[in-house]
Design a protein around this motif. Structure first.
Motif, short mmCIF file in Angstrom:
data_model
loop_
_atom_site.label_atom_id
_atom_site.label_comp_id
_atom_site.label_asym_id
_atom_site.label_seq_id
_atom_site.Cartn_x
_atom_site.Cartn_y
_atom_site.Cartn_z
N THR A 164 6.40 2.58 10.01
CA THR A 164 6.12 1.16 9.89
C THR A 164 7.33 0.35 10.30
O THR A 164 8.47 0.81 10.21
CB THR A 164 5.72 0.79 8.45
N ASP A 168 4.95 -5.37 9.34
CA ASP A 168 3.63 -4.79 9.58
C ASP A 168 2.68 -5.11 8.43
O ASP A 168 3.05 -5.05 7.26
CB ASP A 168 3.72 -3.27 9.71
N ASN A 170 -1.04 -3.78 7.09
CA ASN A 170 -1.99 -2.70 7.27
C ASN A 170 -3.26 -2.97 6.50
O ASN A 170 -3.22 -3.35 5.33
CB ASN A 170 -1.39 -1.38 6.77
#
Length: 408
Positions: A164, A168, A170
């Motif tokens: 990662t 980021d 997710n």
């Protein structure tokens, strides 16, 4: 930048404020009621770096679901909403007895999943969008709508070996990527026909006559093609003469990775005793990613058996591209036993080949779409003109929409 924290509990608010203020300075808070849910809006100082603004809510989400913020917080949903977003990643699979996994998808043309769900784990890293600005924030409404409706949720399950970057975000689709497409298809009111393979496109009386592999041809005012670029070039009929030499070179330049995915499905009550929901493999020539899909999507149930999904490496996929799926499945099984020994016997399996998996090189200078003919309109779109992730799909769809609006 605005962040919204959704929940029905009252006792989490003060703890949430105190906890988050240790992460993001110079903030102000507003409370409101919206759609029967308590809404807490956080306005962050715009001078804070984008990576800090984006990483904070992702970290906070993990804390919420680990129960570290306080009682009543586990049912909360957290999602960013604003005018700028730098990174997005969508990790999701499919429900039921279909191949499910890290961005996995069923055969195109058989279901609503289509091209969007084809993405898989990239070699040497995770599937993520390259840093980019989403054109005046046009993609925000899509994320906001899907998150608010529970179609997307933050990824909280442990993924071993996931690389990662700071900032980021997710997400996971608890009911599979098909739930995203079905959501928009339902809104559209369109009459959808599956398993219709197009073979020819001809110009007839200022309309497009589309021929199928089986069944009679039909005429349309506008045609939008979203299949992989090599399949566009394989179409026969007048379309072959409508593609300019420059456009042909652009389409020929689009390249894709190839890989296999194997889905294993187990009886209810079966236990797969591993500490992770997904795992990236770096030292195996065959297997790149393994997912316990129901665990990854945080929908474990005593009434539904677990499903295991294995994605191969790209070199393995390319090498075995023309092999039978039965032979490939046996090879994957042998390598899987070395990585996760002692797995129970599945009650069903499905081996899926993606000849055109992820785009490795998109069409140059295509601006998200390619218009082949104006009157009547024939336009091409899809990740072959952007990139193989959710952002890429949204970008191309919006570009196709702009092309349609100019000629309707």
């Amino acid at each position: 930048m605005i962040y919204r924290f959704w929940g029905r509990e009252a006792d989490w608010k003060s703890q949430l404020i105190r906890w988050s203020q240790t992460m993001l300075e110079d903030s102000s808070w507003l409370s409101n009621q919206e759609e029967g849910q308590d809404l807490l809006v956080f306005r962050a100082d715009p001078s804070l770096s984008p990576s800090r603004l984006l990483s904070a809510p992702c970290r906070l989400t993990r804390e919420l679901h680990r129960g570290r913020v306080g009682p009543g917080a586990r049912g909360l949903q957290l999602w960013p909403a604003g005018l700028w977003r730098r990174f997005h990643r969508l990790q999701a699979g499919h429900p039921g007895a279909e191949t499910a996994g890290h961005g996995a998808g069923a055969d195109r043309g058989r279901r609503a999943d289509g091209k969007l769900v084809r993405g898989a784990a990239e070699e040497g890293g995770v599937q993520s969008s390259a840093p980019h600005c989403m054109g005046q924030g046009r993609g925000f409404s899509f994320y906001d709508e899907l998150l608010a409706g529970g179609i997307l949720k933050p990824l909280i399950s442990p993924i071993d070996g996931m690389v990662t970057k700071e900032g980021d975000c997710n997400f996971v689709a608890p009911h599979g990527v098909s739930s995203i497409i079905n959501h928009y298809l339902k809104q559209s009111g369109a009459d959808i026909c599956f398993r219709q393979r197009v073979t020819q496109i001809n110009l007839r009386d200022n309309k497009w006559e589309v021929s199928r592999e089986t069944g009679s041809s039909e005429q349309f005012d506008i045609v939008v093609l979203t299949m992989p670029a090599p399949q566009i070039l394989q179409l026969r009929g007048d379309i072959t003469n409508l593609i300019s030499e420059c456009q042909r070179q652009q389409l020929e330049s689009v390249s894709y990775s190839s890989r296999y995915a194997l889905g294993l499905f187990y009886e209810a009550g079966t236990k797969i005793d591993v500490p992770w929901a997904g795992r990236y493999i770096t030292s195996n020539p065959c297997i790149r990613f393994i997912s316990i899909d129901n665990k990854k999507r945080n929908i474990e149930s005593s009434e539904i058996g677990p499903s295991l999904v294995i994605h191969t490496t790209v070199p393995f996929g390319v090498t075995h591209l023309e092999h039978s799926t039965e032979d490939v499945q046996e090879l994957i099984f042998k390598q899987l036993e070395n990585i996760v020994p002692g797995l129970p016997q599945p009650v069903a399996t499905k081996c899926q080949k993606w000849r055109h998996s992820q785009v490795t090189n998109a069409a140059a200078n295509s601006l998200g779409q390619m218009t082949l003919h104006l009157q009547p309109l024939l336009v091409c779109g899809g990740d072959g003109f952007t990139q193989s992730n959710f952002d890429g799909c949204i970008t191309s769809a919006l570009c196709v929409l702009e092309a349609l609006k100019k000629h309707i």
